[in-house]
Design an enzyme around this catalytic site. Structure first.
Site, short mmCIF file in Angstrom:
data_model
loop_
_atom_site.label_atom_id
_atom_site.label_comp_id
_atom_site.label_asym_id
_atom_site.label_seq_id
_atom_site.Cartn_x
_atom_site.Cartn_y
_atom_site.Cartn_z
N HIS A 1 0.71 -1.30 -0.05
CA HIS A 1 0.08 0.08 -0.15
C HIS A 1 0.77 1.06 0.12
O HIS A 1 0.30 2.22 0.28
CB HIS A 1 -0.91 0.08 1.15
CG HIS A 1 -1.85 -1.05 1.06
ND1 HIS A 1 -1.89 -2.48 1.64
CD2 HIS A 1 -3.08 -1.27 0.34
CE1 HIS A 1 -2.96 -3.11 1.13
NE2 HIS A 1 -3.74 -2.43 0.46
N ARG B 1 -15.34 -5.18 1.40
CA ARG B 1 -15.15 -3.78 1.29
C ARG B 1 -15.29 -3.43 -0.34
O ARG B 1 -15.01 -4.07 -1.21
CB ARG B 1 -13.90 -3.30 1.94
CG ARG B 1 -12.74 -3.32 0.97
CD ARG B 1 -11.41 -2.65 1.76
NE ARG B 1 -11.39 -1.29 1.50
CZ ARG B 1 -10.60 -0.85 0.58
NH1 ARG B 1 -9.77 -1.34 -0.39
NH2 ARG B 1 -10.72 0.52 0.84
N ASN C 1 -14.08 -0.73 -3.29
CA ASN C 1 -13.27 0.36 -3.96
C ASN C 1 -13.71 0.75 -5.30
O ASN C 1 -14.64 0.10 -5.68
CB ASN C 1 -11.92 -0.34 -4.05
CG ASN C 1 -10.90 0.91 -3.93
OD1 ASN C 1 -11.07 1.99 -3.96
ND2 ASN C 1 -9.39 0.57 -3.90
N GLU D 1 -14.83 -2.38 -7.55
CA GLU D 1 -14.17 -3.72 -6.97
C GLU D 1 -14.71 -4.04 -5.69
O GLU D 1 -14.61 -3.53 -4.49
CB GLU D 1 -12.57 -3.19 -6.65
CG GLU D 1 -11.85 -3.13 -8.19
CD GLU D 1 -10.30 -3.04 -7.97
OE1 GLU D 1 -9.79 -2.93 -9.14
OE2 GLU D 1 -10.03 -3.33 -6.87
#
Lengths: 310, 292
Positions: free
Chosen positions: A171, A198, A200, A240
């Site tokens: 990251h 999650r 994105n 995503e």
């Protein structure tokens, strides 16, 4: 991969923006079924995944110490698929498994842990059965490491380049490192079988799922020129759908990335989505705008959405 | 989930090995434990000693102490057992060139899971044991050295850590003294701490009931036989920090103002005039006074 919109109902598009402003965050929530996507173009997506992998073997990496985690990922993915999708089955007798997907005429028997019983590495075998990209993060020394994966639809990164990196290194390019330090601690505390989700997002100039750095020559130049003729049909919202699963046998973290592309013309059919995307693009902090490469594309999309709702 | 006892064995006096079955048992990593709910809301963790790859049964070995383990020692074939999903706590490091497993007493239980895992995957490993049950099973899985006592174990360990290949890892489960001795031997052989792993015995909170005087809040609380001092403080609504509840992390350490305690922590609380309320109790007949 490209789909029609619709805010509700079965197969609704997972619109990724929960607020009128966007900041980089870990935004995880407990996962719920289905975790694996089956689109109308399921067979085409799987065929495309295999084509890319076969043409470019570097879309798959696996460290020798990731063997157990890779088998763990294989069985988790096949079992999950069988639980979620009609007609597909994973039968087990001790360590002997039989995987059947009649939609594609696939039938494979294998013995868990015995590499000679599969035609290829367990992770590429698994990666060809699902629409999602597959990454295995090993947990060691209180950190996560990219140990293995099959990723053919990366969004401006390269699996082969990232292989062996720590979570923090992976990251490195993201503007908010503290968010990912927290996320890593969260992931390390997940217990066997735990699963989180999650979302994105980004914008892109076409409906190509493979925006890997490996394939940059194929999409980079047009992106650099921002060559767009019809914004509504060409520019796509890329969502995503990411799942994070603590694999039960090895304790590795399985990271799944499902790519869902929606043309702006379809975003515009849901006024709440259109308004929210405009608001997010208008208020994006400079470092996020730059990281997501939305300097010009973001304003272009926001202007188009504003005009089409007027 | 509700499991059922299908076999009960006594691997050595004071120990009970239980085989449990249930529907669709979740897999688990080596070194994981099974949280067993032995009374409503009362959960004790027991190391799973089998191979966690699509297991048909769960195997645990229980040392008889009090509270939950006494309850489990009373179980017979056919009895139901309430349990929660396995939790990981002491996994192997998959990049290790070689795994050295050092087991003291019933501390062998998580390492038995490790040994099965390494044998399954063909990893390089060896076991050193002192006073441990399940030696027959360990011997079938791979190289095993059995020491008569702690001193002999130290003698046997020195050449092992001295000659092990680079990037070997050592895992110790047993009493704190054994853990410290193994760590010292490995450090003396120039091993870095990242290659030295240990899981102390998970001590059960239960014991004899006793009384505690909480000076700062001017409260008196009676700690029951089957609850920990920390649970008792919780019960009357006093905020007390905690994390691991195993006497390892040191979060709950509190100054001991008066009274003699039985210390079960692994952070030398006694040397600093403190107590770990998550695992420690009053010595028989004593009343404790805490700065809470």
């Amino acid at each position: 991969m490209t789909e029609v919109g619709g805010a509700t109902g079965e197969g609704a598009y997972p619109f990724p923006l929960a607020r009128d402003t966007y900041r980089i965050s870990a935004n995880v929530e407990p996962a719920s079924a289905p975790m694996l996507h089956v689109g109308a173009d399921h067979a085409d997506v799987l065929a495309l995944r295999s084509r890319i992998l076969d043409a470019e073997p570097r879309r798959f990496v696996a460290a020798p110490h990731a063997a157990a985690a890779s088998w763990d990922a294989l069985v988790w993915l096949l079992d999950r698929t069988a639980r979620e999708q009609d007609g597909v089955s994973l039968e087990r007798d001790g360590l002997r498994y039989r995987w059947t997907d009649p939609r594609r005429g696939v039938e494979q028997e294998f013995v868990f842990g015995d590499a000679s019983t599969l035609p290829e590495h367990p992770l590429t075998f698994a990666g060809r059965q699902v629409e999602e990209d597959v990454v295995v993060l090993g947990a060691r020394d209180d950190r996560l490491w990219l140990d293995a994966g099959m990723v053919v639809f990366a969004s401006v990164w390269s699996l082969a380049f990232d292989h062996g990196m720590s979570f923090a290194e992976l990251h490195g390019p993201v503007p908010s490192p503290e968010v990912f330090a927290r996320a890593e601690r969260f992931l390390l505390r997940m217990q066997p079988g735990d699963a989180y989700r999650r979302l994105n997002w980004g914008l892109q100039l076409d409906d190509r799922p493979d925006l890997s750095l490996d394939a940059h020559p194929a999409w980079g130049p047009r992106r650099a020129r921002l060559e767009v003729h019809d914004v509504g049909s060409e520019v796509h919202l890329r969502t995503e759908v990411q799942h994070l699963v603590r694999l039960p046998m090895s304790g590795a973290v399985l990271f799944l990335i499902g790519v869902r592309l929606l043309p702006l013309a379809e975003v515009a059919t849901v006024p709440a989505w259109s308004a929210r995307l405009v608001s997010v693009l208008d208020t994006l902090p400079e470092e996020v705008r730059s990281y997501k490469d939305l300097g010009v594309l973001g304003s272009m999309a926001a202007d188009w959405l504003r005009r089409s709702s007027a | 989930m509700i499991l059922q006892v299908t076999a009960v064995r006594t691997p050595s006096p004071g120990l009970r090995a239980l085989t449990l079955v249930g529907d669709d048992l979740p897999s688990y990593p080596p070194g994981a434990h099974l949280p067993v709910e032995w009374a409503p809301g009362r959960v004790n963790p027991y190391s799973l000693t089998g191979l966690g790859i699509a297991p048909e049964t769960y195997e645990i070995t229980v040392a008889r102490r009090s509270g939950g383990s006494a309850r489990l020692h009373g179980l017979e074939v056919g009895d139901p057992v309430h349990a929660r999903s396995p939790r990981s706590g002491f996994p192997p490091v998959e990049t290790a060139a070689h795994h050295v497993l050092v087991a003291g007493g019933v501390g062998v239980t998580p390492l038995l899971g490790h040994a099965r895992w390494h044998a399954f995957w063909g990893h390089s490993f060896e076991v050193l044991a002192v006073g441990a049950p399940h030696l027959g099973t360990l011997r079938e899985l791979g190289p095993l050295t059995v020491a008569r006592d702690r001193r002999e174990l130290a003698d046997l360990l020195r050449p092992v850590v001295g000659n092990a290949p680079w990037n070997s890892h050592v895992y110790t489960c047993g009493p704190p003294g054994l853990i410290a001795a193994v760590a010292a031997a490995a450090r003396a052989a120039h091993w870095v701490d990242a290659r030295i792993h240990a899981e102390p015995f998970v001590h059960e909170p239960a014991g004899a009931p006793f009384e505690v005087l909480l000076r700062r809040s001017r409260r008196r609380v009676r700690v029951a036989a089957d609850e920990s001092l920390l649970d008792a403080v919780d019960r009357i609504g006093l905020p007390a920090p905690r994390l691991c509840r195993q006497g390892v992390c040191g979060e709950c350490l509190t100054t001991l103002l008066a009274g003699t305690a039985e210390h079960h922590d692994h952070v030398d609380a006694a040397e600093h005039g403190r107590i770990a309320p998550c695992v420690s109790r009053a010595a028989p007949g004593e009343t404790l006074e805490l700065d809470l």
